[in-house]
Design a protein around this motif. Structure first.
Motif, short mmCIF file in Angstrom:
data_model
loop_
_atom_site.label_atom_id
_atom_site.label_comp_id
_atom_site.label_asym_id
_atom_site.label_seq_id
_atom_site.Cartn_x
_atom_site.Cartn_y
_atom_site.Cartn_z
N LEU A 101 29.47 42.71 15.98
CA LEU A 101 30.31 42.69 14.38
C LEU A 101 30.24 41.49 13.89
N ASP A 102 30.08 40.31 14.07
CA ASP A 102 30.69 39.20 14.06
C ASP A 102 30.05 38.97 12.54
N ASP A 103 28.81 38.68 12.28
CA ASP A 103 28.51 38.90 11.23
C ASP A 103 28.21 39.77 9.93
N LEU A 104 28.52 40.93 10.95
CA LEU A 104 28.82 42.03 9.59
C LEU A 104 29.55 41.84 9.19
N LEU A 105 31.08 41.77 10.02
CA LEU A 105 32.43 41.94 9.31
C LEU A 105 32.38 40.79 8.11
N GLN A 106 31.81 39.29 8.48
CA GLN A 106 32.26 38.56 7.39
C GLN A 106 30.66 39.17 6.00
N LYS A 107 29.49 39.87 6.74
CA LYS A 107 29.03 40.45 5.10
C LYS A 107 29.59 41.23 4.92
N TYR A 108 29.75 42.37 5.36
CA TYR A 108 29.89 43.23 4.21
C TYR A 108 31.54 44.22 5.48
N GLY A 109 32.35 43.82 5.34
CA GLY A 109 33.55 43.87 5.68
C GLY A 109 34.76 43.29 5.87
N GLN A 110 34.49 42.51 4.44
CA GLN A 110 36.03 41.98 3.91
C GLN A 110 37.57 42.90 3.77
N GLY A 111 36.85 43.78 3.14
CA GLY A 111 38.83 44.50 2.79
C GLY A 111 38.69 44.23 4.46
N ILE A 112 38.45 44.80 5.77
CA ILE A 112 38.59 44.34 6.78
C ILE A 112 39.62 43.69 7.35
N LEU A 113 38.69 42.54 6.48
CA LEU A 113 39.46 41.55 7.22
C LEU A 113 40.78 41.18 6.87
N SER A 114 40.72 41.20 5.71
CA SER A 114 42.02 40.86 4.63
C SER A 114 42.72 41.72 4.40
N MET A 168 28.63 49.33 8.63
CA MET A 168 29.56 48.58 7.83
C MET A 168 30.23 48.32 6.67
N MET A 169 28.92 48.73 5.76
CA MET A 169 29.64 49.00 4.33
C MET A 169 30.84 50.40 4.71
N PHE A 170 30.39 51.47 5.38
CA PHE A 170 31.46 52.90 5.35
C PHE A 170 32.82 52.67 5.59
N ILE A 171 32.63 51.74 6.84
CA ILE A 171 33.92 51.52 7.56
C ILE A 171 34.74 50.28 7.06
N ASN A 172 33.79 49.46 5.98
CA ASN A 172 34.69 48.95 4.81
C ASN A 172 35.68 49.30 4.17
N LEU A 173 35.03 50.95 3.95
CA LEU A 173 35.36 51.97 2.74
C LEU A 173 36.70 52.55 3.38
N LEU A 174 36.74 53.02 4.37
CA LEU A 174 37.55 53.58 5.25
C LEU A 174 39.27 52.88 5.21
#
Length: 519
Positions: free
Chosen positions: A149-162, A368-374
């Motif tokens: 998920l490394d690239d996917l987190l950077q692209k579409y998981g910024q809410g997760i990372l923050s 990943m977009m959906f997980i980010n929304l969660l």
């Protein structure tokens, strides 16, 4: 919490403590737009349970470039009567944000392992899968079931990372890569009991005397005599030891103690503590204190309270666990909890509940977009976890009150899904629940292996063979359903025949190499 000083008691607590209800391709492009999903720049909003939606940054994904897509999410939990209604409500929120709809596919606790293994083995097209270190995370990574998920987190998981404590993502890595997004929840672990406080009060039972496993024996005796239709202890087996570190995957043999300094990986099934626990469980089973179908029942310990005839279960504890179980069972205010171990933290806790993206997903970016929304969207995560406001609950501020429709959607799996710090709390819960979660995470005893995750690639065949042996013996033994003096030697012999010593040696080799880098 009180430190356990009596060796035998402490061993039993550790072994009987945590009842469980459980490579990869690169991401595809799929013409999913150019920028990350919402909340990329607002750490405070992602963590603030009172103002998350007001403070979130606007969704930056260019929805006009996204083709319609239906996501399928499989997770562990009881299917709900109003699932279709909640899906419809979720879709109204998801379509304008990521042009996606959702197919919720919960699998009941008892059937989870078999159905999950079949889903992975058959290469069924799925987008999002629940996983955890106690539920075969490392093994399934080795099988290629989950995407990195490394690239996917950077692209579409910024809410997760923050919003997610970096320790969660660091601690759940395997060979430096994330294959699951951890739930944002408590990080410490403790074991204990949840019990029917109203029944204890009715019978005049002083539960404050319970400090060890042995202290429960006279209490079970009282329940059996005065409430003959009530099950003193309900369990379905599959216990995870909260004071033992399984080094990244609880389904693979080989442990160390979280609370000691010994870094020698050992076979728990040969320990005196394990034997003592099995003898105690068998004694309870013979006395009729444990449900007769413990070795075969598919009803989770949490759901068992719904029947009204269960007094006590062993649970992994955290602030408010009793209230969570009570609300899910429709018996709000009738359960209480008692801690029997210290708080500990290991890699296993950072990977104790995660959502992975299946390597069979046809749109990993959208997943990943959906997980980010969660992890960032308060409306979506509360809808998924608790249902439709005004139907399944009413709300005043952050506090929910049940309705007559609450039982129609009450999955009780918020600990699996997204950012718990965005969740509302029930009127029977502590309104300061999330502040107490943060306090709970502080000052836990750290395992010597915190940060280490075992990679089972080199022993895949043995791990598979050991899983079959464990399935044959473990549940019957740990529920007390069989005589450990007869069956435990067979179990140990079968484990050794299946290659457990090779697996433990590989764990030790990797662990020693990791320890050398920590000095």
């Amino acid at each position: 919490m009180t430190k356990m000083k009596r060796p035998a008691a402490a061993a039993l607590v550790g072994l009987f403590g945590m009842s469980l209800v459980l490579s990869a391709c690169g991401s595809s492009n799929n013409d999913n737009g150019n920028t990350a999903s919402n909340a990329a720049n607002d750490t405070k909003a992602a963590n603030d349970t009172k103002a998350a939606n007001d403070n979130q940054s606007a969704d930056a994904t260019d929805v006009s470039k996204l083709k319609p897509y239906k996501l399928k999410m499989i997770y562990e939990g009881p299917p709900q009567p109003d699932e279709a209604k909640v899906e419809e409500a979720l879709n109204k929120l998801l379509e304008p944000k990521i042009n996606a709809t959702i197919d919720l596919a919960p699998i009941d606790w008892g059937a989870w392992d078999d159905k999950m293994n079949l889903t992975i083995a058959s290469r069924e097209p799925v987008d999002i899968l629940f996983t955890a270190q106690w539920n075969g995370y490392s093994k399934n990574v080795a099988k290629g079931a989950f995407l990195p998920l490394d690239d996917l987190l950077q692209k579409y998981g910024q809410g997760i990372l923050s919003s997610l404590d970096p320790a969660f993502l660091e601690g759940s890595k395997i060979d430096g890569h994330n294959y699951g997004v951890p739930t944002n929840k408590e990080m410490a672990a403790a074991s204990g009991i949840v019990y029917r406080k109203d029944i204890a009060d009715e019978l005049g039972i002083d539960m404050s005397t319970v400090k060890t496993m042995e202290d429960l024996d006279p209490i079970f005796k009282t329940i059996k005599e005065k409430k003959p239709d009530m099950i003193p202890l309900y369990t379905t087996g599959g216990f995870q030891q909260s004071v033992l570190d399984n080094l990244g995957d609880a389904t693979i043999p080989g442990v160390i103690s979280k609370t000691g300094t010994d870094t020698t990986v050992k076979m728990n099934e040969e320990s005196d503590a394990y034997k003592s626990y099995l003898n105690l469980a068998h004694d309870w089973f013979q006395k009729g204190y444990i449900n007769k179908d413990a070795a075969t029942s598919q009803l989770s310990s949490g759901d068992a309270y719904k029947g009204g005839n269960v007094f006590l279960t062993f649970q992994p504890l955290k602030p408010g666990k009793d209230a969570e179980l009570a609300n899910a069972a429709g018996i709000g205010g009738k359960l209480a909890e008692i801690y029997l171990t210290d708080k500990t933290v290991s890699t296993g806790e950072t990977a104790g509940a995660m959502l992975a993206i299946s390597s069979t997903s046809k749109d990993p970016d959208r997943a990943m977009m959906f997980i980010n929304l969660l992890h960032t969207d308060k409306d979506i995560v509360n809808l998924l976890n608790f249902g439709i406001e005004g139907t399944h609950y009413t709300r005043s501020g952050e506090i929910m009150t049940p309705t007559d429709q609450t039982p129609q959607y009450s999955p009780g799996v918020a600990w699996e899904l997204g950012n718990q710090f965005l969740n509302y709390v029930w009127n029977t819960e502590d309104p300061d629940k999330w502040a107490k979660f943060k306090e709970f995470n502080a000052n836990a005893i750290s395992s010597p292996a915190l940060g280490f995750v075992f990679n089972s690639d080199n022993v895949k065949a043995e791990v598979g063979a050991l899983a079959n042996v464990t399935k044959q013996y473990q549940r019957a033994l740990e529920t007390g359903s069989v005589d450990p003096n007869k069956v435990l030697p067979e179990y140990v012999a079968a484990l050794k025949s299946a290659g457990v010593e090779k697996v433990i040696a590989e764990k030790q080799k990797q662990f020693d190499a990791w320890l050398a880098t920590q000095k």
